[in-house]
Design an enzyme around this catalytic site. Structure first.
Site, PDB file in Angstrom:
ATOM      1  N   LYS A 154      -7.121   4.783   1.268  1.00  0.00           N
ATOM      2  CA  LYS A 154      -5.635   4.335   0.869  1.00  0.00           C
ATOM      3  C   LYS A 154      -5.354   5.398   0.600  1.00  0.00           C
ATOM      4  O   LYS A 154      -5.876   6.663   0.648  1.00  0.00           O
ATOM      5  CB  LYS A 154      -6.226   3.673  -0.171  1.00  0.00           C
ATOM      6  CG  LYS A 154      -7.697   2.683  -0.290  1.00  0.00           C
ATOM      7  CD  LYS A 154      -6.640   1.042   0.024  1.00  0.00           C
ATOM      8  CE  LYS A 154      -5.176   0.557  -0.719  1.00  0.00           C
ATOM      9  NZ  LYS A 154      -5.359  -0.309  -0.810  1.00  0.00           N
ATOM     10  N   CYS A 189      -6.255  -5.081  -7.079  1.00  0.00           N
ATOM     11  CA  CYS A 189      -4.800  -4.960  -7.392  1.00  0.00           C
ATOM     12  C   CYS A 189      -4.289  -5.056  -6.222  1.00  0.00           C
ATOM     13  O   CYS A 189      -4.687  -4.675  -5.210  1.00  0.00           O
ATOM     14  CB  CYS A 189      -4.822  -3.216  -7.626  1.00  0.00           C
ATOM     15  SG  CYS A 189      -6.749  -2.473  -9.098  1.00  0.00           S
ATOM     16  N   SER A 190      -2.606  -5.234  -5.836  1.00  0.00           N
ATOM     17  CA  SER A 190      -1.774  -5.513  -5.359  1.00  0.00           C
ATOM     18  C   SER A 190      -0.936  -5.725  -5.629  1.00  0.00           C
ATOM     19  O   SER A 190      -0.389  -6.489  -6.522  1.00  0.00           O
ATOM     20  CB  SER A 190      -2.445  -5.868  -3.930  1.00  0.00           C
ATOM     21  OG  SER A 190      -2.222  -6.078  -3.258  1.00  0.00           O
ATOM     22  N   GLU A 192       2.426   5.024  -8.372  1.00  0.00           N
ATOM     23  CA  GLU A 192       2.603   3.881  -8.737  1.00  0.00           C
ATOM     24  C   GLU A 192       3.317   3.414  -9.926  1.00  0.00           C
ATOM     25  O   GLU A 192       3.902   4.255 -10.664  1.00  0.00           O
ATOM     26  CB  GLU A 192       1.059   2.970  -9.048  1.00  0.00           C
ATOM     27  CG  GLU A 192       1.078   2.603  -8.100  1.00  0.00           C
ATOM     28  CD  GLU A 192       0.936   1.316  -7.473  1.00  0.00           C
ATOM     29  OE1 GLU A 192       2.266   0.546  -7.431  1.00  0.00           O
ATOM     30  OE2 GLU A 192       0.562   1.473  -6.733  1.00  0.00           O
ATOM     31  N   GLU A 197       4.879  -0.636 -11.067  1.00  0.00           N
ATOM     32  CA  GLU A 197       4.508  -1.576 -11.648  1.00  0.00           C
ATOM     33  C   GLU A 197       4.559  -2.554 -12.852  1.00  0.00           C
ATOM     34  O   GLU A 197       4.681  -1.954 -13.529  1.00  0.00           O
ATOM     35  CB  GLU A 197       3.369  -2.037 -11.481  1.00  0.00           C
ATOM     36  CG  GLU A 197       2.906  -1.533  -9.780  1.00  0.00           C
ATOM     37  CD  GLU A 197       1.657  -1.796  -9.557  1.00  0.00           C
ATOM     38  OE1 GLU A 197       1.633  -1.423  -8.365  1.00  0.00           O
ATOM     39  OE2 GLU A 197       0.513  -1.454  -9.908  1.00  0.00           O
TER      40      GLU A 197
END
Length: 382
Positions: free
Chosen positions: A183, A195-196, A265, A267
């Protein structure tokens, strides 16, 4: 607590008769190129086409039909190393009904694509501080790559929607997964089941604001459960997902890349709980996405998370969720899974990451709105 290891990919070169030809052609292709390539096994990506080592392996792929894989120990790449795919002038519609099973979440999404492809072509749902989708720019304006790039210019990337699925078996054990080492963002960390991101251009639509049902988020969850874990839609009915809350967080991937980490990230993360019958649904994990998985009790998870001697890495979003309600909801799972649960709310709970997930570009004066766009900001930036 049984640990499952995801199956490895295919052999690096499918036809062993061509191994010596491969070595010769690789040298020739490098000479023909104006670039220098580091052609060790750690530079070869686990994918049908060897896109990850640029034009040398692209030449071989087109002329020989070879396929390549990447060692699990490969270090993820920087933004500059991603192969470039031109941004489409429109967002192609990807139908979740592309299989014979109909509109059920078992989509061909991800088939024939590597991690780089998805970074370039997944178009994320960029939102404002109130989690409302930005509408002043085309829906193909923010790829997964663009939104996740961290730098002095974009110290927290760009905030976008995400979801975190927590899947339980009949014994109320949680299915944990460890992200694959291949990843690009947060490789090799343990986290919740899946998780996406919801995406633009999907059918059925994954973009909505329908509290508390959020059908679009649930469509996205079923798509990714199938893509990453091979969990068939019949085991995770759309109506069985229960939305609980949202979390706004950010984190630089400094544990992987160091203080100048180019990825991170940022989010607004939707938490979805679902309980399945028996031992849990059959799992066929994609080793490009998930390297290990297992079911755990709350006590087993606490021991794994807080035993610093075990060397395990954890996603910052998972730790943040568990410490801000996750354990409480799990230990009152029957209530958490009820429609209209007392735990279900419209809140957007904000948290900063631990110190180890802050980069050199993250300054004290940065606040909750850093990396958060308004419609006006987005129009100027785009």
């Amino acid at each position: 607590m049984k640990l499952h290891i995801a199956k490895e990919g295919k052999p690096r070169i499918k036809n062993p008769l061509f191994r010596y030809q491969f070595s010769l052609m690789l040298v020739l292709s490098m000479i023909r190129s104006s670039r220098t390539f580091l052609c060790t096994s750690k530079n070869i990506a686990r994918q049908p086409a060897a896109r990850c080592i640029s034009s040398a392996c692209g030449f071989l792929q087109s002329n020989t039909g070879f396929s390549f894989t990447r060692d699990a120990s490969v270090r993820p790449v920087s933004p500059a190393q991603l192969h470039t795919i031109s941004t489409p002038s429109f967002v192609p519609t990807r139908s979740l009904g592309s299989t014979t099973n109909g509109n059920n979440g078992e989509t061909a999404y991800g088939k024939g694509m590597d991690q780089n492809d998805m970074m370039e072509t997944d178009m994320l749902v960029v939102v404002d501080k109130n989690d409302m989708p930005i509408t002043s720019i085309p829906t193909n304006s923010f790829s997964k790559k663009r939104a996740h790039m961290f730098s002095h210019e974009t110290p927290r990337g760009i905030v976008h929607r995400a979801f975190s699925v927590f899947l339980f078996n009949e014994r109320n054990e949680l299915l944990l997964t460890r992200r694959a080492d291949s990843k690009i963002t947060f490789p090799g960390v343990w986290t919740n089941t899946c998780c996406s991101h919801p995406l633009h251009g999907m059918t059925p639509s994954e973009v909505d604001n329908d509290f508390p049902t959020f059908p679009g988020i649930k469509h996205a969850a079923r798509r990714k459960l199938y893509h990453e874990l091979g969990i068939r839609s019949k085991y995770v009915p759309h109506e069985n997902f229960n939305f609980l809350s949202r979390f706004h967080y950010w984190a630089a991937d400094t544990v992987t890349y160091g203080p100048e980490a180019p990825w991170g990230e940022h989010e607004i993360d939707y938490v979805l709980f679902i309980k399945c019958e028996g031992e849990g649904p059959p799992v066929e994990a994609d080793p490009e996405e998930v390297s290990e998985y297992k079911y755990v009790t709350p006590d087993e998870l606490r021991d794994m998370m807080y035993n610093k001697d075990n060397g395990l890495l954890w996603s910052p979003w998972f730790i943040g969720i568990m410490e801000r309600g996750g354990f409480q909801w799990w230990e009152d799972l029957e209530e958490a899974l009820k429609p209209g649960s007392k735990y279900c709310n419209e809140d957007i709970t904000y948290f900063d990451p631990p110190e180890e997930h802050k980069g050199v570009y993250n300054a004290e004066e940065h606040g909750r709105d850093t990396g958060v766009l308004s419609n006006e900001d987005a129009a100027v930036l785009n």
